[in-house]
Design an enzyme around this catalytic site. Structure first.
Site, PDB file in Angstrom:
ATOM      1  N   CYS A  12      -2.717  73.022  79.373  1.00 60.92           N
ATOM      2  CA  CYS A  12      -1.454  72.493  78.863  1.00 60.92           C
ATOM      3  C   CYS A  12      -0.839  71.602  79.937  1.00 60.92           C
ATOM      4  CB  CYS A  12      -0.503  73.633  78.519  1.00 60.92           C
ATOM      5  SG  CYS A  12      -0.043  74.631  79.968  1.00 60.92           S
ATOM      6  N   HIS A  41      -3.241  81.290  86.184  1.00 61.07           N
ATOM      7  CA  HIS A  41      -4.071  82.491  86.058  1.00 61.07           C
ATOM      8  C   HIS A  41      -5.457  82.139  85.516  1.00 61.07           C
ATOM      9  CE1 HIS A  41      -0.543  85.576  86.103  1.00 61.07           C
ATOM     10  NE2 HIS A  41      -0.976  85.254  87.305  1.00 61.07           N
ATOM     11  N   HIS A  74       4.256  79.977  87.324  1.00 67.38           N
ATOM     12  CA  HIS A  74       4.991  81.066  86.674  1.00 67.38           C
ATOM     13  C   HIS A  74       6.442  81.159  87.127  1.00 67.38           C
ATOM     14  CE1 HIS A  74       0.700  82.060  87.328  1.00 67.38           C
ATOM     15  NE2 HIS A  74       0.744  82.234  86.029  1.00 67.38           N
ATOM     16  N   CYS A  96       6.408  75.670  85.869  1.00 67.28           N
ATOM     17  CA  CYS A  96       6.361  74.899  84.628  1.00 67.28           C
ATOM     18  C   CYS A  96       7.781  74.554  84.187  1.00 67.28           C
ATOM     19  CB  CYS A  96       5.664  75.711  83.542  1.00 67.28           C
ATOM     20  SG  CYS A  96       5.724  74.916  81.916  1.00 67.28           S
ATOM     21  N   HIS A 124       4.500  90.929  85.012  1.00 70.33           N
ATOM     22  CA  HIS A 124       3.985  89.557  84.985  1.00 70.33           C
ATOM     23  C   HIS A 124       4.845  88.692  85.903  1.00 70.33           C
ATOM     24  CE1 HIS A 124       2.959  85.534  83.519  1.00 70.33           C
ATOM     25  NE2 HIS A 124       1.845  86.079  83.047  1.00 70.33           N
ATOM     26  N   GLU A 126       5.846  85.656  85.773  1.00 65.66           N
ATOM     27  CA  GLU A 126       6.889  84.875  85.102  1.00 65.66           C
ATOM     28  C   GLU A 126       8.103  85.744  84.816  1.00 65.66           C
ATOM     29  OE1 GLU A 126       7.918  82.673  80.898  1.00 65.66           O
ATOM     30  OE2 GLU A 126       5.803  82.699  81.507  1.00 65.66           O
ATOM     31  N   THR A 167       7.418  82.799  78.168  1.00 62.46           N
ATOM     32  CA  THR A 167       6.936  81.635  77.410  1.00 62.46           C
ATOM     33  C   THR A 167       5.550  81.813  76.814  1.00 62.46           C
ATOM     34  OG1 THR A 167       6.015  80.601  79.395  1.00 62.46           O
ATOM     35  CG2 THR A 167       8.300  80.055  78.825  1.00 62.46           C
ATOM     36  N   SER A 269      -4.708  77.962  80.706  1.00 65.32           N
ATOM     37  CA  SER A 269      -5.072  77.772  82.112  1.00 65.32           C
ATOM     38  C   SER A 269      -6.578  77.647  82.314  1.00 65.32           C
ATOM     39  CB  SER A 269      -4.521  78.929  82.953  1.00 65.32           C
ATOM     40  OG  SER A 269      -4.805  80.177  82.359  1.00 65.32           O
TER      41      SER A 269
END
EC number: 1.17.7.4
Length: 314
Positions: A12, A41, A74, A96, A124, A126, A167, A269
């Site tokens: 992405c 990741h 993240h 991001c 996680h 993020e 996200t 990713s």
């Protein structure tokens, strides 16, 4: 055995940007370049950057003084940013922009003493970074993952509540949690636009469209990739036997025995180079024709920091 490729799949815009930041930093400033947490990741990507001189660490104290550090896609907490500033480290931020948007929502709520519920997976990076944007002492921030978590939630002021989400979650499961939040807390407010990123949504939609057309689904992605795991789970939920693999060596021939069609997709990713290697492995196990499905076109692009946009050091 026919090979069916999902579209869109793989990288992405946020991942492209994060990897470019590390690559350009290595080009302009030379190794070693320190990166806090895996920049994305994916084991294949991380190993490639290590070979070029990137050093991946989990905490800032592992970065020597007077060095460059890159924050992963993240995102990081405000405490990490403060520590980097206090140590006068040179920072390039690969967070991001869509994660940054969520960070800004949380920070705004914190300043207004609005309580925040984050939908996400504990542990996680993020989620840790997003939770770390909240600084109000008079209100609070809470993490939920399932509708059951919502029922157990004990907030200070149900009339002063906002929700955000990680996200890279399952679109369907997040919708279920949001529905429960609105049922339990009728006054809760949310973002004007869904926090689930466009790439996560598009890749899940592609799997949804493809799952019924194939006998088995191969998802290319690392075990610690949230969005890759959600693709495998969604395909399984739709009734298609599915496997998450990191490299061609992970693919087992018995998975494909007597299967007429094998679907292949990739998390946000996972690079196309890796997808191609896995397609070749499927062919080695009897795969023949390759069909790529039509899908939603993606033209999102995120610039790298201006300090890294030059080609050479003057």
């Amino acid at each position: 055995m026919k090979i069916v490729l999902a579209n869109p799949r793989g990288f992405c815009a946020g991942v492209d940007r994060a990897i470019s930041i590390v690559e350009r930093a290595l080009e302009l400033y030379e190794a070693p370049i320190y990166v806090r947490h895996e920049v994305v990741h994916n084991r294949f990507v991380v190993e490639g950057l290590k070979q070029r001189g990137a050093i991946f660490v989990e905490e800032l104290h592992e970065v020597p003084d007077d060095n460059i550090v890159i924050f992963s896609a993240h995102g990081v907490s405000q405490a990490v940013r403060k520590e980097a500033k206090e140590r006068a480290l040179t920072v390039f931020d690969a967070t991001c922009p869509l994660v940054t948007k969520v960070h800004m929502e949380v920070a705004r709520a914190s300043k207004k003493n609005i309580e925040v519920v984050l939908i996400g997976h504990a542990g996680h990076p993020e989620v840790e970074g997003t939770m770390g944007q909240y600084a109000s002492d008079s209100a609070g921030m809470y993490l939920v993952e399932t509708p059951d978590d919502v029922i157990k939630l004990n907030v200070k002021d149900p009339s002063n509540l906002h929700y955000v989400s990680q996200t890279t979650l399952s679109v369907d499961e997040t919708a279920d949690v949001i529905d429960e939040l609105r049922r339990v807390f009728p006054d809760i407010q949310g973002p004007r636009k869904d926090d689930i990123c466009y790439a996560t949504q598009n890749r899940q939609d592609a799997v949804r469209d493809m799952a019924s057309q194939v006998d088995v689904m191969i998802v290319v992605g690392s075990k610690n990739s949230s969005n890759s795991n959600r693709l495998r789970e969604l395909s399984e939920k739709l009734g298609t036997t599915s496997y998450l693999i990191d490299c061609p060596e992970d693919l087992k021939e018995e998975w494909l025995t007597d299967q007429a069609k094998v679907g292949v997709t990739a998390g946000a990713s996972a690079p196309e180079e890796l997808v191609n290697q896995i397609i070749e492995q499927v062919k080695a196990f009897g795969g023949t024709a390759v069909e790529e499905l039509t899908g939603r076109e993606e033209n999102m692009f995120f610039e790298v920091p201006k300090e890294l946009q030059i080609k050479t050091v003057s």
